[in-house]
Design a protein around this motif. Structure first.
Motif, short mmCIF file in Angstrom:
data_model
loop_
_atom_site.label_atom_id
_atom_site.label_comp_id
_atom_site.label_asym_id
_atom_site.label_seq_id
_atom_site.Cartn_x
_atom_site.Cartn_y
_atom_site.Cartn_z
N UNK A 1 33.49 -29.87 11.72
CA UNK A 1 33.30 -29.19 12.88
C UNK A 1 34.29 -28.09 13.01
N UNK A 2 33.65 -26.80 13.84
CA UNK A 2 34.21 -25.74 14.28
C UNK A 2 34.43 -24.67 13.11
N UNK A 3 33.70 -24.73 11.97
CA UNK A 3 33.63 -23.96 10.74
C UNK A 3 32.56 -22.89 11.22
N UNK A 4 32.29 -21.86 10.10
CA UNK A 4 31.15 -20.95 10.23
C UNK A 4 29.93 -21.56 9.66
N UNK A 5 30.09 -22.51 9.13
CA UNK A 5 28.83 -23.45 8.67
C UNK A 5 29.23 -25.03 8.86
N UNK A 6 27.83 -25.68 8.30
CA UNK A 6 28.41 -27.23 8.23
C UNK A 6 28.83 -27.56 7.15
N UNK A 7 29.38 -26.63 6.09
CA UNK A 7 29.94 -26.91 5.02
C UNK A 7 31.34 -26.44 4.96
N UNK A 8 31.91 -26.21 6.27
CA UNK A 8 33.47 -26.11 6.44
C UNK A 8 33.82 -26.48 7.93
N UNK A 9 35.12 -26.86 7.87
CA UNK A 9 35.49 -27.26 9.34
C UNK A 9 36.52 -28.27 9.27
N UNK A 10 36.95 -28.73 10.46
CA UNK A 10 37.64 -29.97 10.57
C UNK A 10 36.80 -31.32 10.47
N UNK A 11 37.53 -32.04 9.57
CA UNK A 11 36.72 -33.43 9.41
C UNK A 11 36.83 -34.48 10.34
N UNK A 12 35.54 -34.74 10.88
CA UNK A 12 35.54 -35.79 11.71
C UNK A 12 34.58 -36.98 11.39
N UNK A 13 35.06 -38.13 11.76
CA UNK A 13 34.38 -39.31 11.16
C UNK A 13 33.81 -40.28 12.53
N UNK A 14 32.77 -40.65 12.31
CA UNK A 14 32.23 -41.66 13.33
C UNK A 14 32.56 -42.94 13.05
N UNK A 15 33.38 -43.63 13.83
CA UNK A 15 33.68 -44.97 13.56
C UNK A 15 33.15 -45.93 14.49
N UNK A 16 31.96 -46.87 14.26
CA UNK A 16 31.47 -47.60 15.17
C UNK A 16 30.79 -47.06 16.30
N UNK A 17 30.17 -45.53 15.98
CA UNK A 17 29.95 -44.91 16.81
C UNK A 17 30.37 -43.97 17.63
N UNK A 18 31.93 -43.99 17.43
CA UNK A 18 32.67 -42.94 18.33
C UNK A 18 33.22 -42.08 17.21
N UNK A 19 33.18 -40.65 17.49
CA UNK A 19 33.76 -39.63 16.78
C UNK A 19 35.37 -39.64 16.97
N UNK A 20 35.87 -39.48 15.69
CA UNK A 20 37.24 -39.45 15.64
C UNK A 20 37.74 -38.18 14.62
N UNK A 21 38.58 -37.43 14.80
CA UNK A 21 39.18 -36.43 14.01
C UNK A 21 40.09 -37.21 12.85
N UNK A 22 40.15 -36.88 11.71
CA UNK A 22 40.97 -37.40 10.61
C UNK A 22 42.25 -36.71 10.49
N UNK A 23 43.41 -37.70 10.39
CA UNK A 23 44.68 -37.10 10.19
C UNK A 23 44.95 -36.72 8.65
N UNK A 24 45.72 -35.63 8.28
CA UNK A 24 45.68 -34.93 7.20
C UNK A 24 46.90 -35.71 6.41
N UNK A 25 47.48 -36.65 6.62
CA UNK A 25 48.89 -37.11 5.99
C UNK A 25 48.49 -37.30 4.59
N UNK A 26 47.35 -37.77 4.36
CA UNK A 26 47.39 -38.02 2.82
C UNK A 26 45.86 -37.48 2.43
N UNK A 27 45.33 -36.32 2.87
CA UNK A 27 44.20 -35.79 2.73
C UNK A 27 44.52 -34.85 1.48
#
Length: 226
Positions: A128-154
């Protein structure tokens, strides 16, 4: 005796829970498929077992979506009877009992053909929020609800897997150099441990932390080659 005024417009019906379960896995959301035949649990044959049927099972068990069908008694051979029917789900049925069935062709199956299913609580991924679908903030849909992923171990291996999964090539820069804000959805603290060669993030080992506090206070991001 009282007069019976009942008509077919008021026919009674019932949907019972507990018809299907996954056993011999490392949790309730993966394992050998077993159904309740009325008197005992029966395994299901892997012949013509489809991903649509697996998706119905995962949804019924509140386990997200189906990601793999495991054939050849991957989760071990069952000990009881073998279900004598073949499920023909289209994937939209809310319960496995609502899927059409037909007899197993030839009536032949064995416990060496017991089918298994692997479900994932992660039902979709996006950047999300990049200039294209191939960059941006990582969001994961968990059981139907979107969440941003913490980068602690990314790390770069995780980022490469996600880029490949999204058909976006490879990660172009270290994840710590990519910043696209925190977004407006809740942060999830799950940790992926990818080697970099997996096809999907759900193929990686993962520690499920849910919506725990994000220790670094920053969400994961990635810039893929596209």
């Amino acid at each position: 005796m009282g007069q019976d005024y009942c008509t077919h417009e008021v026919d009674a019906g019932v949907i019972c829970s507990g018809f299907v379960k996954l056993v011999a896995g490392d949790g309730p959301c993966n394992g050998r498929v077993e159904v309740n035949s009325g008197t005992q649990q029966s395994t299901v044959c892997d012949g013509n077992f489809t991903l649509s049927t697996a998706k119905v099972i995962c949804a019924e068990l509140e386990c997200g979506t189906a990601v793999s069908i495991m054939k050849g008694a991957h989760f071990g051979k069952g000990n009881g009877t073998i279900w004598d029917k073949e499920f023909q789900c289209n994937g939209s049925e809310p319960f496995l009992t609502q899927c059409p069935t037909v007899p197993i062709p030839g009536g032949k199956c064995s416990h060496s053909m017991d089918v298994g299913v692997i479900c994932s609580r992660y039902t979709d991924f996006r950047l999300k929020d990049g200039r294209s679908n191939c960059e941006g903030r990582v969001e994961i849909q968990v059981l139907g609800t979107w969440r941003s992923l913490c980068d602690s171990h990314w790390d770069l291996a995780d980022a490469n897997v996600l880029c490949h999964q999204l058909h976006c090539g490879v990660a172009m820069k270290p994840p710590e150099d990519a910043h696209f804000g925190k977004g407006s959805v809740q942060i999830i603290g799950d940790t992926f441990y990818c080697t970099g060669i997996e096809s999907h993030l759900w193929d990686c080992s993962v520690t499920v932390l849910g919506t725990s506090p994000c220790s670094k206070g920053k969400v994961a991001s990635v810039v893929c080659s596209g």
